[in-house]
Design a protein around this motif. Structure first.
Motif, PDB file in Angstrom:
ATOM      1  N   GLU A   1       0.810  -1.214   0.000  1.00 19.16           N
ATOM      2  CA  GLU A   1       0.000   0.000   0.000  1.00 19.16           C
ATOM      3  C   GLU A   1       0.849   1.273   0.000  1.00 19.16           C
ATOM      4  OE1 GLU A   1      -3.488  -0.208   2.379  1.00 19.16           O
ATOM      5  OE2 GLU A   1      -3.730  -2.345   2.003  1.00 19.16           O
ATOM      6  N   PHE A   2       2.163   1.091  -0.004  1.00 19.71           N
ATOM      7  CA  PHE A   2       3.078   2.226  -0.071  1.00 19.71           C
ATOM      8  C   PHE A   2       3.655   2.245  -1.487  1.00 19.71           C
ATOM      9  CE2 PHE A   2       2.233   1.200   4.186  1.00 19.71           C
ATOM     10  CZ  PHE A   2       2.145   2.432   4.816  1.00 19.71           C
ATOM     11  N   PRO A   3       3.196   3.179  -2.329  1.00 20.83           N
ATOM     12  CA  PRO A   3       3.624   3.165  -3.733  1.00 20.83           C
ATOM     13  C   PRO A   3       5.143   3.220  -3.870  1.00 20.83           C
ATOM     14  CG  PRO A   3       1.863   4.774  -3.400  1.00 20.83           C
ATOM     15  CD  PRO A   3       2.238   4.254  -2.041  1.00 20.83           C
ATOM     16  N   GLU A   4       5.797   3.869  -2.896  1.00 18.80           N
ATOM     17  CA  GLU A   4       7.256   3.965  -2.944  1.00 18.80           C
ATOM     18  C   GLU A   4       7.901   2.586  -2.983  1.00 18.80           C
ATOM     19  OE1 GLU A   4       5.283   5.277  -0.647  1.00 18.80           O
ATOM     20  OE2 GLU A   4       5.566   7.470  -0.676  1.00 18.80           O
TER      21      GLU A   4
END
Lengths: 275, 275
Positions: free
Chosen positions: B148-151
């Protein structure tokens, strides 16, 4: 609760015709909307043949499009967000958005992430999305392809945005039958990731063979849709005014259940961001 | 083309029972899968009462779960990815994932973004997702909430990942009727944003009152789904083996039409990233 509207209207390339746009804003206001979002390049259209045509359509921020929006905002008591081709004081042409409230221009923004042939037509911006404290909440501005960069939404959320207003011209692309357009999924993902409401006003009506998704949506800070997508393609696609009620203040709460927080759970040092 | 599988299996908390897991892997292999993804904490289960219980379930990377996966990978000729509770050399317990190929442990990863009560049970990792050059393509590992963390997906894509393999235990949360789970939309958004295939293996079967989305998916680098979501909730949710064919090499092409590129179009200096 705030009623917002996304007005999906056609543009009449080269005509400067604002009939549909004005009519859509009046319809939105009549339905109670106090934040009204219009498409990217809302009056002038998108499918310019070349830089000269884009330049001819461009106008300064005290030009006729902003004047019209200012008049409508004063008359109707709405905050209006719309895209236009901006001719800057430096002579460059930008793909810009403005926020107008109570008869005044409150903020403008120049699109940073340019799509397709836009670099031939527009100079890219280099400023972050503005976040404007308005009578209806804190509203951030970005344009179309900008929304596909999660960083841009995160920066707006960290700056206190409650609603991200996104004028767009989403070009139609093939997708699997029955699937929601990826552009919409990405709007939902960004809203949910950073717990901000997102209102996208897309275009309808083909221009010079370019058609649009017609994917206007109102997306809650949960990531789930409140209205749209207003998919409507082809020459017969008619104006659509989407409205929905949302609670701007809900976007101030970044918690995800009792133990997590959409912003605090990030690990910026591990992403190479300066501490 | 590569056939991949996501095996959505129940765990039998505290039993160490691997019957369903082994059976699912054999089914996947029989259906031609050469990359098989299993859930987070695939054998030991998720809903630990406290740190002592998690510690008791943890094992080193030369323990029985990895040994079983190694044997299966050698016998079936598959690359296997699965989650387990790892007892590290430092004595700490981690929520980890392993990639096993041809009888060998090729990589392990400790979950960086911890969900819910996990910080009471596990020590967070601080290393980026590994990207492993396998016989079936370059496979990155991350776990559940990490996705859920695009990074995190971007970092994997920039390191050359073609397929992101994601063991997950997605807790069930209420959502609007008829809507695809936000977790799935976010997987799709990340795949499309960074043009990588994403394979998520979720859990099924409630544990101590915690139920799961049962949202396993195979998502193409276009962002659109190739298989799933295998939504199945409640006590009767049965094992599901999703398979799909994908082209790992397609993930090497980051172009978006003739003018754009998913990675090159980013403006890192404007996101505060060091140049």
């Amino acid at each position: 609760m705030l009623t917002v509207a996304a007005c999906q209207v056609p543009a009449r390339l080269g005509t400067g015709d604002t009939t549909e746009l004005v009519s859509a804003v009046r319809e939105a206001a009549a339905r109670g909307a106090r934040l009204v979002v219009l498409p990217e390049l809302a009056v002038c259209g998108y499918a310019f043949a070349d830089a000269a045509e884009a330049r001819a359509a461009a106008e300064p921020l005290d030009g006729p499009t902003v004047a019209l929006l200012r008049d409508l905002s004063a008359e109707l008591g709405c905050v209006l967000v719309a895209g236009l081709a901006e001719r800057g004081a430096d002579g460059a042409v930008h793909n810009s958005a403005v926020l107008v409230e109570a008869g005044r221009l409150r903020a403008s923004y120049r699109k940073v992430h340019l799509w397709g042939r836009e670099p031939e037509l527009f100079r890219a911006g280099h400023e972050p999305p503005p976040v404007v404290e308005t009578a209806v909440g804190r509203v951030a501005l970005m344009i179309c392809y900008d929304l596909e960069f999660p960083e841009w939404v995160r920066i707006a959320a960290q700056a206190g945005a409650e609603v991200v207003a996104v004028p767009a011209n989403w070009p139609w692309l093939a997708r699997p039958d029955g699937e929601r357009p990826l552009e919409v999924l990405r709007a939902q993902a960004a809203a949910g990731a950073y717990r901000v409401h997102v209102v996208v006003a897309d275009r309808c009506g083909p221009e010079r063979g370019v058609d649009w998704i017609g994917g206007s949506v109102v997306c809650a800070a949960t990531g789930y849709l409140l209205a749209g997508p207003a998919t409507a393609t082809g020459a017969t696609a008619a104006r659509t005014v989407l409205t929905a009620e949302l609670d701007p203040a809900a976007a101030r709460d970044k918690s995800l259940g009792p133990h997590n927080d959409a912003l605090a759970d990030r690990r910026p040092a591990l992403y190479g961001e300066p501490g």
